[in-house]
Design an enzyme around this catalytic site. Structure first.
Site, PDB file in Angstrom:
ATOM      1  N   ASP A  10       0.849  -1.182   0.000  1.00 43.88           N
ATOM      2  CA  ASP A  10       0.000   0.000   0.000  1.00 43.88           C
ATOM      3  C   ASP A  10       0.893   1.242   0.000  1.00 43.88           C
ATOM      4  OD1 ASP A  10      -2.410   1.377   0.059  1.00 43.88           O
ATOM      5  OD2 ASP A  10      -2.462   1.465   2.239  1.00 43.88           O
ATOM      6  N   LEU A  56       9.013 -21.501  -4.677  1.00 39.51           N
ATOM      7  CA  LEU A  56       8.098 -20.596  -3.985  1.00 39.51           C
ATOM      8  C   LEU A  56       6.755 -20.524  -4.717  1.00 39.51           C
ATOM      9  CD1 LEU A  56       7.783 -18.384  -1.746  1.00 39.51           C
ATOM     10  CD2 LEU A  56       8.541 -16.741  -3.476  1.00 39.51           C
ATOM     11  N   SER A  92      -8.045  -5.400  -6.207  1.00 39.44           N
ATOM     12  CA  SER A  92      -9.295  -5.881  -5.619  1.00 39.44           C
ATOM     13  C   SER A  92     -10.459  -5.676  -6.576  1.00 39.44           C
ATOM     14  CB  SER A  92      -9.576  -5.133  -4.308  1.00 39.44           C
ATOM     15  OG  SER A  92      -9.933  -3.785  -4.578  1.00 39.44           O
ATOM     16  N   HIS A  95       2.887   2.653  -8.933  1.00 39.49           N
ATOM     17  CA  HIS A  95       2.504   1.254  -9.112  1.00 39.49           C
ATOM     18  C   HIS A  95       3.647   0.442  -9.723  1.00 39.49           C
ATOM     19  CE1 HIS A  95      -1.471   2.034  -7.750  1.00 39.49           C
ATOM     20  NE2 HIS A  95      -1.826   2.759  -8.793  1.00 39.49           N
ATOM     21  N   LEU A 112      -7.787  -4.824   6.863  1.00 42.77           N
ATOM     22  CA  LEU A 112      -7.659  -5.983   5.966  1.00 42.77           C
ATOM     23  C   LEU A 112      -8.065  -5.672   4.528  1.00 42.77           C
ATOM     24  CD1 LEU A 112      -8.776  -9.168   7.917  1.00 42.77           C
ATOM     25  CD2 LEU A 112      -6.639  -8.793   6.701  1.00 42.77           C
TER      26      LEU A 112
END
Length: 261
Positions: A39, A149, A85, A57, A217
């Site tokens: 963020d 990973l 999101s 970004h 969250l």
């Protein structure tokens, strides 16, 4: 909020401190799964005087590549990155959203060629622009046999929507098998819902990290983070340093996890 200087983290004393932090980590105490909420990219770009949030970004995406290397180097097995999101898809400025989609596509493509990492898209492909959905699907297919990973890219993701989709999937499967609603109600368990989430089959995150000082969250891994530990970093996303990361891991290793106690 003060930013890290361009030269910070390049000196020999800094590297010595980093190495000491690494050496003092017990391999068995390192979190198995880390969820990262990067963020502050837009604020970072604004503070530096850029005329577009895309600069932030892009810097944030570059930082995420570094972050994944840090995780891989200390033995973390799964990392989930919150990149876009469902709310972002409808609330972001169209120009910024277009830039962000391009940056995410580039990141997914690059990660699918990194080390032996396995890339998985978690989210709603049908809500994404077709080109981005195709890039994510290709990255996932290209790395499906990789054993390094495991990198979850949360794109077009919403935690509440994920839970709804999981319940719908369970109902559809139960109906296909010919079961009744009464039987479903009697047999439904948290474990069953967990298996039908986008992250089904993966362990829940042990540690959730968020940058920029925000402490919420934001609809990320709501179900999976029920027993997670949280760590909030003041640094804006692109300013995150390896020392910040290692301090988060050190802090995690000192906590007494009680899992609902």
């Amino acid at each position: 909020m003060a930013r890290n200087s361009a030269n910070e983290g390049r000196g020999p004393l800094y590297r010595l401190y980093i190495n000491r932090l690494r050496r003092n980590l017990e391999p068995d105490a390192v979190p198995h799964h880390i969820a990262m909420m990067i963020d502050g990219n837009r604020r970072w770009a604004k503070q530096l005087g850029y005329d577009s949030a895309a600069h932030g970004h892009r810097a944030g995406a570059a930082k995420m590549r570094e972050f994944l290397e840090w995780c891989d180097d200390i033995g973390v097995r799964v990392v989930s990155l919150y990149l876009l999101s469902n709310d972002n898809l409808v609330k972001r400025d169209s120009r910024e959203l277009s830039d962000l989609i391009d940056i995410i596509a580039e990141l997914a493509e690059e990660l699918s060629h990194e080390r032996d990492w396995r890339v998985q898209h978690v989210g709603r492909s049908d809500l994404l622009p077709p080109d981005l959905a195709r890039v994510l699907a290709t990255a996932e297919q290209r790395t499906t046999e990789h054993t390094g990973l495991h990198v979850n890219l949360a794109v077009g993701y919403g935690g509440r929507g994920e839970i709804v989709d999981a319940v719908r999937s369970i109902i559809a499967q139960h109906d296909k098998d010919g079961g009744s609603l009464e039987e479903l109600a009697a047999s439904l368990t948290p474990e069953q819902i967990g298996e039908h989430l986008y992250t089904g089959g993966l362990p829940d995150p042990d540690l959730v990290i968020r940058t920029s000082g925000e402490q919420r969250l934001s609809d990320f891994l709501l179900w999976q983070s029920a027993h997670s530990e949280f760590y909030f970093v003041e640094a804006l996303g692109p300013d995150l340093r390896e020392v910040d990361f290692l301090r988060a891991i050190r802090d995690f290793t000192t906590r007494n996890r009680r899992f609902g106690g």
